[in-house]
Write a protein that holds these residues in place. Structure first.
Motif, PDB file in Angstrom:
ATOM      1  N   LEU A 119      -4.370   0.412  -9.245  1.00 12.00           N
ATOM      2  CA  LEU A 119      -4.788   1.135  -7.915  1.00 12.00           C
ATOM      3  C   LEU A 119      -4.312   2.337  -7.690  1.00 12.00           C
ATOM      4  O   LEU A 119      -4.973   3.338  -7.295  1.00 12.00           O
ATOM      5  CB  LEU A 119      -4.704   0.239  -6.779  1.00 12.00           C
ATOM      6  CG  LEU A 119      -5.419  -1.096  -6.362  1.00 12.00           C
ATOM      7  CD1 LEU A 119      -5.183  -1.689  -5.464  1.00 12.00           C
ATOM      8  CD2 LEU A 119      -7.214  -0.643  -6.406  1.00 12.00           C
ATOM      9  N   ILE A 169       1.704   1.935  -3.441  1.00 11.90           N
ATOM     10  CA  ILE A 169       0.630   2.564  -4.177  1.00 11.90           C
ATOM     11  C   ILE A 169       0.350   3.818  -3.903  1.00 11.90           C
ATOM     12  O   ILE A 169       0.134   4.737  -4.867  1.00 11.90           O
ATOM     13  CB  ILE A 169      -0.835   1.685  -3.739  1.00 11.90           C
ATOM     14  CG1 ILE A 169      -0.503  -0.054  -4.383  1.00 11.90           C
ATOM     15  CG2 ILE A 169      -1.914   2.210  -4.321  1.00 11.90           C
ATOM     16  CD1 ILE A 169      -1.474  -0.956  -3.876  1.00 11.90           C
ATOM     17  N   GLN A 182       0.696  -1.290  -0.093  1.00 18.48           N
ATOM     18  CA  GLN A 182       0.031   0.127   0.004  1.00 18.48           C
ATOM     19  C   GLN A 182       0.847   1.026  -0.021  1.00 18.48           C
ATOM     20  O   GLN A 182       0.399   2.260  -0.442  1.00 18.48           O
ATOM     21  CB  GLN A 182      -1.042  -0.083   1.127  1.00 18.48           C
ATOM     22  CG  GLN A 182      -1.898   1.144   1.123  1.00 18.48           C
ATOM     23  CD  GLN A 182      -2.676   0.917  -0.024  1.00 18.48           C
ATOM     24  OE1 GLN A 182      -3.494  -0.151  -0.357  1.00 18.48           O
ATOM     25  NE2 GLN A 182      -3.141   2.082  -0.520  1.00 18.48           N
ATOM     26  N   SER A 212      -2.320  -4.793 -11.129  1.00 16.33           N
ATOM     27  CA  SER A 212      -3.351  -4.572 -10.273  1.00 16.33           C
ATOM     28  C   SER A 212      -2.963  -3.488  -9.299  1.00 16.33           C
ATOM     29  O   SER A 212      -3.848  -2.622  -8.955  1.00 16.33           O
ATOM     30  CB  SER A 212      -3.860  -5.701  -9.675  1.00 16.33           C
ATOM     31  OG  SER A 212      -2.890  -6.298  -8.774  1.00 16.33           O
ATOM     32  N   GLU A 213      -1.846  -3.534  -8.604  1.00 18.21           N
ATOM     33  CA  GLU A 213      -1.162  -2.692  -7.852  1.00 18.21           C
ATOM     34  C   GLU A 213      -0.788  -1.471  -8.490  1.00 18.21           C
ATOM     35  O   GLU A 213      -1.376  -0.303  -8.080  1.00 18.21           O
ATOM     36  CB  GLU A 213      -0.079  -2.979  -7.076  1.00 18.21           C
ATOM     37  CG  GLU A 213      -0.238  -4.219  -6.342  1.00 18.21           C
ATOM     38  CD  GLU A 213       1.026  -5.140  -5.564  1.00 18.21           C
ATOM     39  OE1 GLU A 213       1.032  -5.601  -4.793  1.00 18.21           O
ATOM     40  OE2 GLU A 213       2.061  -4.856  -6.401  1.00 18.21           O
ATOM     41  N   GLU A 250      -7.116   0.370 -15.180  1.00 23.32           N
ATOM     42  CA  GLU A 250      -7.015  -1.015 -15.554  1.00 23.32           C
ATOM     43  C   GLU A 250      -5.970  -1.251 -16.530  1.00 23.32           C
ATOM     44  O   GLU A 250      -5.643  -0.605 -17.433  1.00 23.32           O
ATOM     45  CB  GLU A 250      -8.358  -1.538 -16.017  1.00 23.32           C
ATOM     46  CG  GLU A 250      -9.427  -1.538 -14.812  1.00 23.32           C
ATOM     47  CD  GLU A 250     -10.649  -2.060 -15.507  1.00 23.32           C
ATOM     48  OE1 GLU A 250     -10.559  -2.735 -16.551  1.00 23.32           O
ATOM     49  OE2 GLU A 250     -11.831  -1.993 -14.820  1.00 23.32           O
TER      50      GLU A 250
END
Length: 221
Positions: free
Chosen positions: A184, A115, A112, A180-181, A189
């Motif tokens: 985000l 991200i 996270q 996917s990270e 996408e």
């Protein structure tokens, strides 16, 4: 330190900085002692924990929480040893309650952190994503950090990496964040390629990604 992968090209030498030489001295990484091994290591190679007033161990992913820091080498094996040897309680000289899913929680927060930093770079206009935009930034000599998702094809990674390093040998590259990270972080996408152009943010993202990669067991000496 080198990361092994199919292409064998994405790597970062230990303690390399993207920042210009005159800025590196201002941002030089301090060192801390690992409570498990006793080694003195650059802070970038460690993760920090603190003890809450209630005696609970808290992972300080942003390294901003108050209290004495308990530092552990940023890999799962070292954290397991810290748990098995009761290293946190010994270092803090008090009883400490450990979260039940400590390893999983640390891995999640490290991801996270990457991200969040990438999202900050996007908001500040310091990043581009998408193959065409990334290639344009590389050719303009603006790319400081090249990011390719784990799902990126080997040939595509090699092409972008060689182009970036030909124009700027100081360019750093990472390829262990998942699509996917990246999605985000950028609110999109199927993000496969990204380019970071701001030096300090690129350095922060690189350091966060190195911690994550080392913790995931993807870094080899």
């Amino acid at each position: 330190m080198h990361r092994k992968n199919g292409a064998g090209i994405f790597h970062r030498h230990a303690r390399t900085s993207i920042l210009p030489a005159n800025k590196q001295s201002e941002a030089r990484t301090p060192e801390r002692r690992c409570i498990v091994s006793g080694e003195i290591l650059p802070r970038d190679a460690l993760i920090r924990f603190v003890v809450s007033p209630e005696g609970q161990l808290v992972f300080d992913v942003a390294e901003k929480l108050p209290g004495r820091g308990l530092w552990v080498r940023a890999d799962a094996a070292s954290l397991r040893q810290a748990i098995a040897k009761n290293s946190f309680a010994r270092a803090a000289r008090q009883k400490i309650e450990l979260p039940e899913q400590l390893l999983e929680d640390v891995a999640r927060q490290l991801a996270q952190r990457c991200i969040d930093l990438l999202g900050l770079a996007r908001k500040s206009g310091a990043v581009a994503f998408g193959r065409a935009k990334v290639e344009t930034q590389i050719k303009q000599g603006r790319t400081l950090l090249l990011i390719c998702a784990t799902e990126a094809g080997k040939d595509g990674k090699q092409t972008l990496h060689r182009l970036a390093r030909a124009l700027n040998p100081a360019v750093q590259s990472i390829d262990w964040l998942h699509s996917s990270e990246l999605g985000l972080a950028f609110g999109a996408e199927n993000v496969i390629h990204a380019s970071v152009t701001q030096g300090r943010l690129a350095d922060q993202i690189l350091n966060a990604a190195m911690r994550l990669s080392a913790f995931r067991g993807e870094i080899h000496p």
